[in-house]
Design an enzyme around this catalytic site. Structure first.
Site, PDB file in Angstrom:
ATOM      1  N   ARG A   4     -99.539  29.294 -10.163  1.00  0.00           N
ATOM      2  CA  ARG A   4     -98.497  29.949  -9.531  1.00  0.00           C
ATOM      3  C   ARG A   4     -97.964  29.497  -8.415  1.00  0.00           C
ATOM      4  O   ARG A   4     -96.697  29.615  -8.153  1.00  0.00           O
ATOM      5  CB  ARG A   4     -99.126  31.393  -9.390  1.00  0.00           C
ATOM      6  CG  ARG A   4    -100.429  31.271  -8.362  1.00  0.00           C
ATOM      7  CD  ARG A   4    -100.987  32.821  -8.326  1.00  0.00           C
ATOM      8  NE  ARG A   4    -102.179  32.987  -7.615  1.00  0.00           N
ATOM      9  CZ  ARG A   4    -103.253  32.771  -7.822  1.00  0.00           C
ATOM     10  NH1 ARG A   4    -103.819  32.199  -8.932  1.00  0.00           N
ATOM     11  NH2 ARG A   4    -104.571  32.984  -6.919  1.00  0.00           N
ATOM     12  N   HIS A  46    -101.015  30.156  -1.141  1.00  0.00           N
ATOM     13  CA  HIS A  46    -101.361  31.730  -1.356  1.00  0.00           C
ATOM     14  C   HIS A  46    -101.357  32.150  -0.154  1.00  0.00           C
ATOM     15  O   HIS A  46    -101.552  31.933   0.892  1.00  0.00           O
ATOM     16  CB  HIS A  46    -102.741  31.462  -2.039  1.00  0.00           C
ATOM     17  CG  HIS A  46    -102.764  30.419  -3.174  1.00  0.00           C
ATOM     18  ND1 HIS A  46    -102.319  30.912  -4.465  1.00  0.00           N
ATOM     19  CD2 HIS A  46    -102.797  29.284  -3.322  1.00  0.00           C
ATOM     20  CE1 HIS A  46    -102.333  29.676  -5.434  1.00  0.00           C
ATOM     21  NE2 HIS A  46    -102.639  28.914  -4.827  1.00  0.00           N
TER      22      HIS A  46
END
Length: 248
Positions: A60, A183
């Protein structure tokens, strides 16, 4: 002046499903891809010219970075991947729905697990299928370094050596602009360090997906100023939405 842009990955499939993700390697949603395109266009419009990029081992973040660099015609710059930029490891919470977990354990307990500085969730068993010990990408890493759960403090402890020993020296010696795609919690750890945020106040920092956060430094990498790129009201709404994810 030197600039580092921190960017959290775009919306992931488990963000959309409101699950604790951690080191689970889930993909971006269509919305997440669009968020990354929007960020890349904005960075290009604002004149950023990155010379190197850093990201985690998780797709991601990697895919968000790839889209951003493609939008900026910077696909050719060097990209360094490191597990040290991975998300905080959520232990036994990984895969669980945040709201359902809040219903079971209460909003306060889930807030502690998500945002407190030094309280980790219950660890995984070493042979759990979600464990990094069962994942080929971590085979070259010393056993003592691989987490089965983490607090934010432990996340910071694994990130800062990389920041201080790799990113900062390269910024001093080689580069004027770099981007770090990672993140929510790994970036919160870097931000805590850069801005001197207290253990108590870091709880209230919520990073929206795919919004560039710019840090400007002098030549010795002393922080001069920091700011988000984009509409302040929209960014505030996105931050509030992140804060409310784990409420009943």
């Amino acid at each position: 002046m030197k600039r580092v842009v921190l960017i959290r990955h775009g919306e992931s499939t488990w963000n959309k499903e409101n699950r604790f993700t951690g080191w689970t390697d889930v993909d971006l949603t269509e919305k997440g891809v669009e968020e990354a395109h929007k960020a890349g266009k904005l960075l290009k419009k604002e004149g950023f010219q990155f010379e190197k990029a850093f990201t985690s081992y998780l797709k991601r973040a990697v895919k968000t970075l790839n889209v951003v660099l493609d939008e900026m015609d910077l696909d050719w710059i060097p990209v360094e991947k490191t597990w040290r930029l991975n998300e905080k490891h959520y232990g036994m919470l990984q895969g669980l729905n945040k709201s359902e977990t809040a219903q079971k354990y209460g909003d306060e307990q889930v807030l502690i697990w998500r945002r407190s500085y030094d309280v980790p969730p219950t660890p995984l068993a070493k042979d759990d299928e979600r464990s990094p010990f069962m994942d080929a990408r971590y085979k070259g890493i010393e056993e003592k370094d691989l987490p089965l759960t983490e607090s934010l403090k432990e996340t910071v402890d694994r990130i800062l050596p990389y920041w201080n020993d790799v990113v900062v020296p390269e910024m001093k010696e080689k580069y004027n602009e770099v981007i770090v795609a990672a993140h929510g919690n790994s970036l919160r750890g870097i931000i805590k360090h850069l801005k001197g945020i207290s253990n108590e106040n870091i709880v209230s920092l919520n990073l929206p997906t795919a919004v560039p956060y710019v840090f400007e430094f002098d030549d010795n990498m002393n922080l001069v100023k920091d700011y988000f790129l984009g509409d302040p009201e929209e960014i505030k709404k996105l931050m509030d939405a992140v804060a409310n994810q784990a409420k009943k």
